[in-house]
Design an enzyme around this catalytic site. Structure first.
Site, mmCIF file in Angstrom:
data_model
loop_
_atom_site.group_PDB
_atom_site.id
_atom_site.type_symbol
_atom_site.label_atom_id
_atom_site.label_comp_id
_atom_site.label_asym_id
_atom_site.label_seq_id
_atom_site.Cartn_x
_atom_site.Cartn_y
_atom_site.Cartn_z
ATOM 1 N N ARG A 24 0.810 -1.221 0.000
ATOM 2 C CA ARG A 24 0.000 0.000 0.000
ATOM 3 C C ARG A 24 0.842 1.271 0.000
ATOM 4 O O ARG A 24 2.032 1.240 0.277
ATOM 5 C CB ARG A 24 -0.912 0.028 1.229
ATOM 6 C CG ARG A 24 -0.087 0.004 2.525
ATOM 7 C CD ARG A 24 -0.950 -0.210 3.726
ATOM 8 N NE ARG A 24 -0.153 -0.288 4.942
ATOM 9 C CZ ARG A 24 -0.448 0.329 6.069
ATOM 10 N NH1 ARG A 24 -1.509 1.092 6.150
ATOM 11 N NH2 ARG A 24 0.314 0.198 7.128
ATOM 12 N N THR A 135 11.585 3.377 9.127
ATOM 13 C CA THR A 135 11.197 2.719 7.871
ATOM 14 C C THR A 135 11.604 3.552 6.660
ATOM 15 O O THR A 135 11.368 4.761 6.625
ATOM 16 C CB THR A 135 9.666 2.504 7.844
ATOM 17 O OG1 THR A 135 9.311 1.694 8.959
ATOM 18 C CG2 THR A 135 9.233 1.833 6.554
ATOM 19 N N LYS A 160 14.764 0.111 8.473
ATOM 20 C CA LYS A 160 13.903 -0.980 7.993
ATOM 21 C C LYS A 160 13.542 -0.677 6.549
ATOM 22 O O LYS A 160 12.834 0.296 6.266
ATOM 23 C CB LYS A 160 12.657 -1.064 8.862
ATOM 24 C CG LYS A 160 11.729 -2.145 8.367
ATOM 25 C CD LYS A 160 10.898 -2.668 9.485
ATOM 26 C CE LYS A 160 9.518 -3.021 8.997
ATOM 27 N NZ LYS A 160 8.729 -3.666 10.022
ATOM 28 N N LYS A 162 11.828 -1.298 3.090
ATOM 29 C CA LYS A 162 10.668 -1.954 2.480
ATOM 30 C C LYS A 162 11.014 -2.383 1.056
ATOM 31 O O LYS A 162 11.507 -1.563 0.264
ATOM 32 C CB LYS A 162 9.480 -0.991 2.453
ATOM 33 C CG LYS A 162 8.942 -0.658 3.840
ATOM 34 C CD LYS A 162 8.175 -1.827 4.424
ATOM 35 C CE LYS A 162 7.420 -1.439 5.677
ATOM 36 N NZ LYS A 162 6.706 -2.585 6.285
ATOM 37 N N ASP A 190 12.082 -5.719 4.882
ATOM 38 C CA ASP A 190 10.685 -6.170 4.995
ATOM 39 C C ASP A 190 10.071 -6.301 3.615
ATOM 40 O O ASP A 190 9.839 -5.306 2.932
ATOM 41 C CB ASP A 190 9.876 -5.177 5.846
ATOM 42 C CG ASP A 190 8.493 -5.710 6.186
ATOM 43 O OD1 ASP A 190 8.137 -6.819 5.717
ATOM 44 O OD2 ASP A 190 7.755 -5.024 6.931
ATOM 45 N N GLU A 218 12.011 -9.772 6.970
ATOM 46 C CA GLU A 218 10.667 -9.866 7.537
ATOM 47 C C GLU A 218 9.650 -10.304 6.493
ATOM 48 O O GLU A 218 9.643 -9.815 5.369
ATOM 49 C CB GLU A 218 10.318 -8.472 8.082
ATOM 50 C CG GLU A 218 9.001 -8.389 8.800
ATOM 51 C CD GLU A 218 8.843 -7.053 9.513
ATOM 52 O OE1 GLU A 218 9.843 -6.345 9.759
ATOM 53 O OE2 GLU A 218 7.694 -6.710 9.833
ATOM 54 N N ASP A 243 5.783 -11.641 10.453
ATOM 55 C CA ASP A 243 4.953 -10.496 10.826
ATOM 56 C C ASP A 243 3.479 -10.821 10.529
ATOM 57 O O ASP A 243 2.753 -11.279 11.409
ATOM 58 C CB ASP A 243 5.417 -9.243 10.076
ATOM 59 C CG ASP A 243 4.605 -8.008 10.444
ATOM 60 O OD1 ASP A 243 3.779 -8.091 11.382
ATOM 61 O OD2 ASP A 243 4.754 -6.944 9.805
ATOM 62 N N LYS A 267 2.575 -7.010 17.042
ATOM 63 C CA LYS A 267 1.958 -5.690 16.883
ATOM 64 C C LYS A 267 0.618 -5.720 17.594
ATOM 65 O O LYS A 267 -0.155 -6.674 17.432
ATOM 66 C CB LYS A 267 1.726 -5.369 15.398
ATOM 67 C CG LYS A 267 2.998 -5.109 14.615
ATOM 68 C CD LYS A 267 2.695 -4.849 13.152
ATOM 69 C CE LYS A 267 3.977 -4.606 12.369
ATOM 70 N NZ LYS A 267 3.749 -4.703 10.909
ATOM 71 N N CYS A 295 4.676 -1.520 14.769
ATOM 72 C CA CYS A 295 3.435 -0.735 14.759
ATOM 73 C C CYS A 295 2.953 -0.603 13.327
ATOM 74 O O CYS A 295 3.694 -0.874 12.389
ATOM 75 C CB CYS A 295 3.661 0.648 15.376
ATOM 76 S SG CYS A 295 4.883 1.671 14.539
ATOM 77 N N ASP A 320 10.399 -1.621 16.295
ATOM 78 C CA ASP A 320 10.086 -0.923 15.044
ATOM 79 C C ASP A 320 8.908 -0.015 15.369
ATOM 80 O O ASP A 320 7.768 -0.296 15.023
ATOM 81 C CB ASP A 320 9.744 -1.980 13.975
ATOM 82 C CG ASP A 320 9.226 -1.366 12.698
ATOM 83 O OD1 ASP A 320 9.594 -0.214 12.398
ATOM 84 O OD2 ASP A 320 8.440 -2.032 11.994
ATOM 85 N N ASP A 322 8.379 3.437 14.785
ATOM 86 C CA ASP A 322 8.713 4.731 14.183
ATOM 87 C C ASP A 322 7.496 5.570 13.820
ATOM 88 O O ASP A 322 7.645 6.625 13.214
ATOM 89 C CB ASP A 322 9.608 4.519 12.955
ATOM 90 C CG ASP A 322 8.940 3.645 11.900
ATOM 91 O OD1 ASP A 322 7.826 3.132 12.164
ATOM 92 O OD2 ASP A 322 9.532 3.463 10.826
HETATM 93 MG MG MG Z 1 6.226 -5.935 8.459
#
Ligand code: MG
Length: 360
Positions: A24, A135, A160, A162, A190, A218, A243, A267, A295, A320, A322
């Site tokens: 997303r 992130t 982190k 993505k 991730d 992840e 996750d 989470k 989160c 994580d 942030d």
């Molecule tokens: Mg994740």
């Protein structure tokens, strides 16, 4: 301390830059916030983001679950009967984990206030400082390198990254970032379910062969593909973190027993709050499986609840958290202090949030 009112509001905070993952793109934190009031006038706060692609929750579903099911069941209950309130919260409606998390953290906020202690101390914690990663959204290579360098400049020692949208090209992304930031910065990767199991093994091995050190990878494959997770975990040296595969206590047990991941990402929006997260911590502890606390796109209320849990539990070795760093502004008063990569806990009672101006 009987609950007399549970009400919802909505917060809208622009992000510093759009948040992009394999699942997303989002440009603001637009979350449901909750206030629980007790008969003696105490307030507890909670928050839930509508992360439909992960939890299935939308703003309307969070609000509806709280107003139509949770509030009528909980109003009149005594906060000091914490187990009773939690059993009722988790039993009165199926799934809807984000709605439950928002109410759960507001109840814990009030419970800790009734103990006249910060929540992390009520949960048994002594750690007063947490280090979080930041992130880096998935974008073109140059932009990701620029964002990574900016984060390091701001003092973040863990990034982190993505990935998961372009298969093997992710190797180039990570290699470019590693070269730019140097060897001392820890990189967490991730993929947000973006790779097939074979693709994941190929990509991770390639990075390992190139000598690119990674703290962890992840959720390389689909959340429901436990076999795939197990395959990837068994075929690479880098630790694999589950996750989206782990929402519930049962998921955590399955992942651990199948050896389908090396680490678990807790989470609150997946577990339905602190009460169930504590159970996952207990199981992880008994198997010696370290956890990360993560989160969604959350602002300071929900992230602070996660920070209190992290400060309390030694098995949570990575954070994580942030969310507040990604927000352009902080509309709340009180709470832990977020300063770059550091989260400082303090002695304020409960979650520490004293006011939610403009909403309640
Ligand atoms: Mg994740």
């Amino acid at each position: 301390m009987r609950i007399v009112k549970i009400e919802t509001g909505e917060v809208n905070i622009p992000l510093v830059t759009p948040f992009k993952t394999a699942l997303r793109t989002v440009d603001c934190v637009n979350d449901i916030i909750v206030r629980i009031v007790t008969e003696d006038g105490q307030e507890g706060f909670g928050e839930a983001p509508p992360t439909a692609v992960i939890t299935g929750d939308t703003k309307a579903s969070v609000k509806g679950a709280i107003e139509e099911f949770i509030a009528p069941n909980l109003v009149g209950m005594d906060i000091e009967n914490l187990d009773g309130v939690m059993e009722k919260l988790h039993g009165c409606i199926l799934k809807n984990t984000s709605a439950k998390a928002a109410v759960d953290m507001a109840v814990y906020d009030l419970f800790a206030k009734s103990c006249k202690k910060p929540l992390y101390k009520v949960l048994g914690g002594k750690r007063s400082e947490i280090e979080t990663d930041l992130t880096i959204s998935v974008n073109g290579i140059d932009e990701m390198v620029k964002d990574s360098l900016r984060a390091v400049d701001q003092g973040f020692g863990i990034l982190k990254i993505k990935v998961g949208k372009e298969g093997l090209k992710d190797v180039e992304r990570i290699r470019a970032i590693r070269q730019a930031v140097g060897p001392s910065v820890r990189l967490r990767i991730d993929a947000n379910q973006g790779w097939s199991p074979k693709e994941a093994v190929r990509i991770i091995r390639k990075m390992e062969d190139l000598g690119i050190e990674m703290d962890l990878v992840e959720q390389p494959v689909n959340a429901h593909d436990f076999q795939g997770m197990r395959y990837v975990t068994s075929q690479v040296y880098t630790p694999i973190l589950a996750d989206e595969s782990v929402f519930s206590v049962e998921d955590a047990i399955r992942i651990i027993q199948k050896r389908a991941a090396d680490l678990i990402n807790i989470k609150l929006m997946k577990t339905g709050g602190i009460y169930q997260a504590l159970k996952i911590c207990g199981i992880a502890e008994s198997f010696g499986v370290e956890c990360m606390i993560g989160c969604m796109l959350e602002s300071k209320i929900a992230v602070s609840a996660a920070a209190h849990l992290a400060a309390a539990k030694g098995i949570i070795t990575r954070a994580d958290l942030d969310g507040p760093s990604l927000c352009r502004e902080d509309p709340y008063e009180g709470g832990p202090v977020y300063e770059g990569s550091k989260i400082y806990m303090n002695e304020a009672y409960g979650l520490g949030i004293t006011r939610v101006p403009g909403f309640f």
